[in-house]
Write an enzyme that holds these catalytic residues in place. Structure first.
Site, PDB file in Angstrom:
ATOM      1  N   ASP A   6     -26.014  13.024   6.428  1.00 45.97           N
ATOM      2  CA  ASP A   6     -26.316  12.089   5.332  1.00 45.97           C
ATOM      3  C   ASP A   6     -26.664  10.695   5.842  1.00 45.97           C
ATOM      4  O   ASP A   6     -27.689  10.126   5.473  1.00 45.97           O
ATOM      5  CB  ASP A   6     -25.130  11.988   4.360  1.00 45.97           C
TER       6      ASP A   6
ATOM      7  N   ARG B 138     -11.490   4.759   5.237  1.00 45.66           N
ATOM      8  CA  ARG B 138     -12.714   4.210   4.646  1.00 45.66           C
ATOM      9  C   ARG B 138     -12.712   2.682   4.504  1.00 45.66           C
ATOM     10  O   ARG B 138     -13.713   2.034   4.834  1.00 45.66           O
ATOM     11  CB  ARG B 138     -13.016   4.865   3.283  1.00 45.66           C
TER      12      ARG B 138
ATOM     13  N   ASP C  49     -15.500   8.590  -1.687  1.00 47.50           N
ATOM     14  CA  ASP C  49     -15.848   7.637  -0.627  1.00 47.50           C
ATOM     15  C   ASP C  49     -16.720   6.488  -1.121  1.00 47.50           C
ATOM     16  O   ASP C  49     -16.570   5.357  -0.693  1.00 47.50           O
ATOM     17  CB  ASP C  49     -16.520   8.374   0.536  1.00 47.50           C
TER      18      ASP C  49
ATOM     19  N   SER D  92     -18.582  21.136   6.026  1.00 49.69           N
ATOM     20  CA  SER D  92     -18.708  19.689   6.146  1.00 49.69           C
ATOM     21  C   SER D  92     -17.342  19.171   6.613  1.00 49.69           C
ATOM     22  O   SER D  92     -16.318  19.416   5.966  1.00 49.69           O
ATOM     23  CB  SER D  92     -19.099  19.111   4.782  1.00 49.69           C
TER      24      SER D  92
HETATM   25  N1  ARG Z   1     -10.951  14.807  -0.483  1.00 52.34           N
HETATM   26  C1  ARG Z   1     -10.891  13.857   0.580  1.00 52.34           C
HETATM   27  C2  ARG Z   1     -10.721  12.463   0.075  1.00 52.34           C
HETATM   28  O1  ARG Z   1     -11.224  12.152  -0.981  1.00 52.34           O
HETATM   29  C3  ARG Z   1     -12.134  13.819   1.386  1.00 52.34           C
HETATM   30  C4  ARG Z   1     -12.319  14.821   2.387  1.00 52.34           C
HETATM   31  C5  ARG Z   1     -13.435  14.433   3.306  1.00 52.34           C
HETATM   32  N2  ARG Z   1     -14.712  14.564   2.696  1.00 52.34           N
HETATM   33  C6  ARG Z   1     -15.574  13.592   2.592  1.00 52.34           C
HETATM   34  N3  ARG Z   1     -16.714  13.839   2.028  1.00 52.34           N
HETATM   35  N4  ARG Z   1     -15.341  12.423   3.045  1.00 52.34           N
HETATM   36  O2  ARG Z   1     -10.142  11.662   0.738  1.00 52.34           O
END
Ligand code: ARG
Length: 394
Positions: free
Chosen positions: A16, A96, A125, A174
């Site tokens: 991505d 993040r 995210d 992924s």
């Molecule tokens: N469900 C996880 C979260 O929201 C994310 C898992 C990783 N996937 C991702 N697309 N970043 O923290």
């Protein structure tokens, strides 16, 4: 000539964010794309591949090692707050805001006023990145979300732009990885009834009851893990070591349905041996040293902390307020816990602390220190209102 228009992209090296680089030029008209890849403990090979790709595709690239900061300012507070959202140890979530903050730092330093991320419009995210990005006055761009691209289209577009594609039809997972956890999503895993094949796991062996148990002693100071089996070590090494040890015993696999912030339910698979061991040990030690009232109240605080961390709302003042409470509560969380690793489980089998609220002398079956008879008065009042009610109704 057009003035130079520049954008800073939070870059992971995956499909991505790689596709975002040419898109930012072709679809948004930027002349310069500056990428920022933040090391939060993903595998070396991913980082190296990402840095290489960025150097080919972007106009300027920053590789930032933020592992120390990740452990000190994000994972240690998480451990102290027993961070867990619906049973998820928050690995992606907690990384993040730091990645976003590093992209902001680069933008500020370079005087660039546009920030971009490669998140889709379906997940958490995008919210986590933007909660940090939008604390600045920068414009925010999310090409994946804006253009609503299908994966097939992306793969094709990547090929046309000379980006070698890391996903194939046979291995459609992924994966998101950092020091704290590894997540596996996509493909057939999107059917919540489908049992994950063994191949999705990269950190953990299949739990095996014939493998002999191993006991590891974890030392804590003020709620922070500082040693393994009496040997002091820094957080990065300590976590990496426990991931490895726990992984051998199949500790820390999670297969769950998770409620995303937007309300979508998602099937998620995670591996996180160190997180499981450390969170279990930490909470066990808290039960030795904190008062009953503290434990009850802190569970509420931990829950609120975890929800904010999941949503990426670390800039909300409540986050700092809760951390202050948690830090104060951790002053007495000193000592060590012995954890047994066996057949996919991490079980506390012993704990000690100079700050224990435990009195063997008073609780022992053999004790004469307290007179048992003193409890009689207490027992007479216990359940008093229920008895009153019963008498009224009869
Ligand atoms: N469900 C996880 C979260 O929201 C994310 C898992 C990783 N996937 C991702 N697309 N970043 O923290």
């Amino acid at each position: 000539m057009n003035p130079v228009s520049e954008v800073v992209l939070a870059y992971s090296g995956g499909l991505d964010t790689s596709v975002c680089i040419p898109l930012l030029r072709e679809r948004y008209g930027f002349n310069r794309v500056v990428t920022v890849l933040v090391d939060v403990g993903q595998p070396r090979s991913d980082i190296e591949r990402g840095n290489l790709r960025a150097k080919q595709l972007a106009d300027e690239h920053y590789a930032i090692d933020a592992r120390e900061e990740f452990v000190r300012d994000y994972l240690f507070p998480l451990i102290k707050a027993n961070g867990s959202y619906e049973g998820y140890v928050l690995g992606t979530a907690i990384a993040r805001p730091l990645i976003a903050a590093k992209a902001v730092e680069v933008a500020m330093k370079k005087g660039i006023d546009t920030l971009a991320h490669g998140c889709t419009g379906r997940g958490n995210d995008q919210l986590r990145f933007e909660a940090v990005f939008r604390c600045t006055s920068c414009r925010v761009i999310a090409p994946m979300r804006d253009l609503d691209l299908a994966r097939e289209w992306e793969i094709e577009y990547a090929r046309e732009h000379g980006i070698d594609v890391p996903v194939t039809k046979e291995r459609p997972w992924s994966i998101d990885e950092n020091l704290w956890s590894r997540s596996i999503e996509g493909g057939r895993l999107e059917d919540p009834f489908f049992e994950p094949p063994e191949e999705i796991y990269g950190w953990t062996k299949s739990p095996d009851a014939s493998r002999p148990a191993q006991v590891v002693e974890i030392g804590f100071e003020r709620g922070v893990p500082v040693s393994l089996d009496g040997v002091r070590m820094g957080g990065i090494d300590l976590i990496a070591r426990l991931n490895q040890m726990g992984g051998e015993h199949g500790v820390g696999r999670t297969d769950m349905v998770e409620d995303r912030v937007l309300g979508l339910k998602a099937r998620e698979n995670y591996e996180h041996p160190a997180a499981t061991i450390l969170l279990t040990a930490h909470e066990d030690l808290e039960h030795l040293v904190l008062s009953r009232a503290e434990l009850r109240f802190k569970a509420i605080v931990d829950d609120a902390w975890s929800e904010l961390a999941y949503m990426g709302l670390v800039e909300d003042p409540l986050y700092a307020d809760l951390n202050s409470f948690v830090d104060k509560s951790q002053e007495r969380v000193n000592g060590s816990v012995r954890m047994k690793l066996y057949a996919g489980c991490a079980i506390p089998v012993g704990r000690q602390s100079p700050d224990a609220l435990y009195s063997q002398e008073m609780v022992s079956f053999d004790s004469q220190t307290l007179s048992q008879r003193d409890a009689e008065g207490f027992a007479k009042y216990h359940g008093f209102q229920a008895r009153l009610l019963r008498r009224r109704c009869s």
